[in-house]
Write a protein that holds these residues in place. Structure first.
Motif, short mmCIF file in Angstrom:
data_model
loop_
_atom_site.label_atom_id
_atom_site.label_comp_id
_atom_site.label_asym_id
_atom_site.label_seq_id
_atom_site.Cartn_x
_atom_site.Cartn_y
_atom_site.Cartn_z
N ILE A 1 -5.70 18.98 -7.50
CA ILE A 1 -6.86 17.73 -7.24
C ILE A 1 -6.48 16.50 -6.92
CG2 ILE A 1 -8.63 16.64 -8.73
CD1 ILE A 1 -9.17 19.36 -10.29
N LEU A 2 -5.52 16.08 -7.72
CA LEU A 2 -4.51 14.68 -7.56
C LEU A 2 -4.13 14.80 -5.90
CD1 LEU A 2 -2.80 13.92 -10.42
CD2 LEU A 2 -4.87 12.82 -9.77
N GLY A 3 -3.48 16.20 -5.48
CA GLY A 3 -3.14 15.96 -4.27
C GLY A 3 -4.15 15.68 -2.99
N MET A 4 -5.61 16.31 -3.44
CA MET A 4 -6.54 15.69 -2.55
C MET A 4 -6.91 14.47 -2.68
SD MET A 4 -9.03 19.30 -2.55
CE MET A 4 -9.51 19.09 -4.25
N ILE A 5 -6.87 14.00 -3.74
CA ILE A 5 -7.36 12.30 -3.91
C ILE A 5 -6.40 11.65 -3.21
CG2 ILE A 5 -7.50 10.67 -5.40
CD1 ILE A 5 -8.58 12.62 -7.74
N TRP A 6 -5.03 12.10 -3.25
CA TRP A 6 -3.83 11.39 -2.59
C TRP A 6 -4.06 11.17 -1.21
CZ3 TRP A 6 0.51 12.78 0.38
CH2 TRP A 6 1.18 11.62 0.52
N ALA A 7 -4.37 12.36 -0.61
CA ALA A 7 -4.62 12.29 0.77
C ALA A 7 -5.85 11.52 1.07
CB ALA A 7 -4.70 13.94 1.41
N PHE A 8 -6.92 11.57 0.65
CA PHE A 8 -8.03 11.02 0.84
C PHE A 8 -7.94 9.44 0.75
CE2 PHE A 8 -12.39 9.35 -0.53
CZ PHE A 8 -13.20 9.73 0.81
N SER A 9 -6.85 9.15 -0.21
CA SER A 9 -6.57 7.63 -0.47
C SER A 9 -5.89 7.15 0.85
CB SER A 9 -5.63 7.66 -1.58
OG SER A 9 -6.26 7.84 -2.93
N TRP A 10 -5.20 7.99 1.52
CA TRP A 10 -4.53 7.46 2.64
C TRP A 10 -5.64 6.90 3.48
CZ3 TRP A 10 0.48 5.83 3.69
CH2 TRP A 10 1.22 6.19 2.91
N ILE A 11 -6.47 7.86 3.81
CA ILE A 11 -7.64 7.50 4.78
C ILE A 11 -8.60 6.30 4.49
CG2 ILE A 11 -9.65 8.29 5.92
CD1 ILE A 11 -8.49 11.29 5.35
N ILE A 12 -8.92 6.25 3.28
CA ILE A 12 -9.52 5.25 2.82
C ILE A 12 -8.90 3.90 2.46
CG2 ILE A 12 -10.85 4.27 0.48
CD1 ILE A 12 -12.36 6.37 1.96
N PHE B 1 0.77 -1.30 0.09
CA PHE B 1 0.01 0.29 -0.06
C PHE B 1 0.73 1.35 0.04
CE2 PHE B 1 -2.07 3.41 2.50
CZ PHE B 1 -3.20 3.57 1.68
N ILE B 2 1.99 1.22 0.89
CA ILE B 2 2.67 2.40 0.89
C ILE B 2 3.60 2.39 -0.35
CG2 ILE B 2 4.88 3.37 2.10
CD1 ILE B 2 3.87 2.09 4.50
N LEU B 3 3.87 1.55 -0.89
CA LEU B 3 4.55 1.58 -2.45
C LEU B 3 3.76 1.99 -3.47
CD1 LEU B 3 7.05 1.11 -3.96
CD2 LEU B 3 6.26 -1.35 -4.29
N LEU B 4 2.60 1.76 -3.43
CA LEU B 4 1.36 2.42 -4.28
C LEU B 4 1.52 3.80 -4.21
CD1 LEU B 4 -1.15 -0.66 -4.48
CD2 LEU B 4 0.37 0.05 -6.44
N MET B 5 1.33 4.13 -3.00
CA MET B 5 0.96 5.68 -2.66
C MET B 5 1.99 6.57 -3.09
SD MET B 5 -2.10 5.62 -1.71
CE MET B 5 -2.35 7.57 -0.98
N ILE B 6 3.27 5.88 -2.96
CA ILE B 6 4.54 6.54 -3.38
C ILE B 6 4.46 6.79 -4.90
CG2 ILE B 6 6.96 6.55 -3.41
CD1 ILE B 6 7.11 5.24 -0.82
N ILE B 7 4.32 5.71 -5.52
CA ILE B 7 4.16 5.72 -6.95
C ILE B 7 3.33 6.77 -7.59
CG2 ILE B 7 3.49 4.33 -9.22
CD1 ILE B 7 4.70 1.83 -7.61
N PHE B 8 1.99 6.70 -6.74
CA PHE B 8 0.91 7.63 -6.80
C PHE B 8 1.15 9.00 -6.76
CE2 PHE B 8 -3.36 9.69 -5.66
CZ PHE B 8 -3.58 9.83 -6.92
N ALA B 9 2.03 9.18 -5.68
CA ALA B 9 2.73 10.67 -5.49
C ALA B 9 3.59 10.99 -6.73
CB ALA B 9 3.45 10.69 -4.19
N CYS B 10 4.30 10.19 -6.99
CA CYS B 10 5.42 10.58 -8.18
C CYS B 10 4.75 10.79 -9.51
CB CYS B 10 6.34 9.23 -8.35
SG CYS B 10 7.51 8.87 -7.06
N ILE B 11 3.74 10.11 -9.80
CA ILE B 11 2.98 10.29 -10.98
C ILE B 11 2.20 11.94 -10.89
CG2 ILE B 11 0.77 9.68 -12.30
CD1 ILE B 11 1.53 6.65 -11.58
N MET B 12 1.63 12.00 -9.65
CA MET B 12 0.88 13.22 -9.35
C MET B 12 1.88 14.59 -9.47
SD MET B 12 -0.90 13.97 -5.85
CE MET B 12 0.67 14.31 -4.94
N SER B 13 2.93 14.17 -9.22
CA SER B 13 4.11 15.31 -9.10
C SER B 13 4.44 16.08 -10.38
CB SER B 13 5.20 14.99 -8.44
OG SER B 13 6.05 14.13 -9.19
N ARG B 14 4.10 14.99 -11.43
CA ARG B 14 4.36 15.38 -12.63
C ARG B 14 3.01 15.85 -13.58
NH1 ARG B 14 9.32 13.86 -12.65
NH2 ARG B 14 10.32 11.90 -12.69
#
Length: 159
Positions: free
Chosen positions: A120-131, A101-114
């Protein structure tokens, strides 16, 4: 003679003999015989122990050095082995799921940063941690525990 603690354990739960019998899938007469200390099958003892959330050996104050006593000690030893193996496997699977899960969230963060949609993706990313944490908890409760109950049947309902 094996001195039984079944009546005390049953009363500690606040259960009647009828309730314990229904939890075990045994007859009330079988529960009565067990509580008196009469001889019973290891399967009946295992079912009662499982319903009371204790090991088979914990159903007795003392176990005599008869064949039945040795059988009880053997099933208790098997339960202890399965408890240890279950805990080790639970820890390994739990760590693997969390790390994935943490690895997937890191990959998502890398994709988001580009991306040009960082906010919008930052809010989704933060919400994804909770969910994600709730999903991990549900996986543990509904899949992992069930899987381990099947693999280590002598540990079912034991803490």
């Amino acid at each position: 003679m094996n001195k039984t603690l079944i009546p005390e354990l049953r009363k500690k739960h606040g259960w009647t003999q009828e309730h314990l019998a229904s939890k075990c899938g045994l007859s009330v007469r079988t529960i009565q015989r067990l509580e008196k200390g009469d001889d019973a099958s290891l399967e009946s003892l295992r079912l009662v122990a499982q319903a009371l959330n204790v090991k088979v050996g914990d159903l007795f104050e003392s176990v005599s050095d008869t064949q039945k006593g040795r059988d009880i000690m053997e099933i208790n030893s098997n339960q202890n082995n399965q408890i240890r193996k279950r805990k080790d496997e639970f820890d390994l699977i739990n760590k693997t799921i969390r790390m994935t899960f943490i690895l997937l969230m890191i990959i998502f963060a890398c994709i988001m940063s580009r991306s040009q949609y960082v906010s919008i993706l930052g809010m989704i990313w933060a919400f994804s941690w909770i969910i994600g944490f709730y999903i991990l908890r549900l996986i543990k409760i509904y899949w992992l525990e069930s899987y381990l109950d099947k693999k280590y049947p002598l540990t079912k309902n034991l803490n």
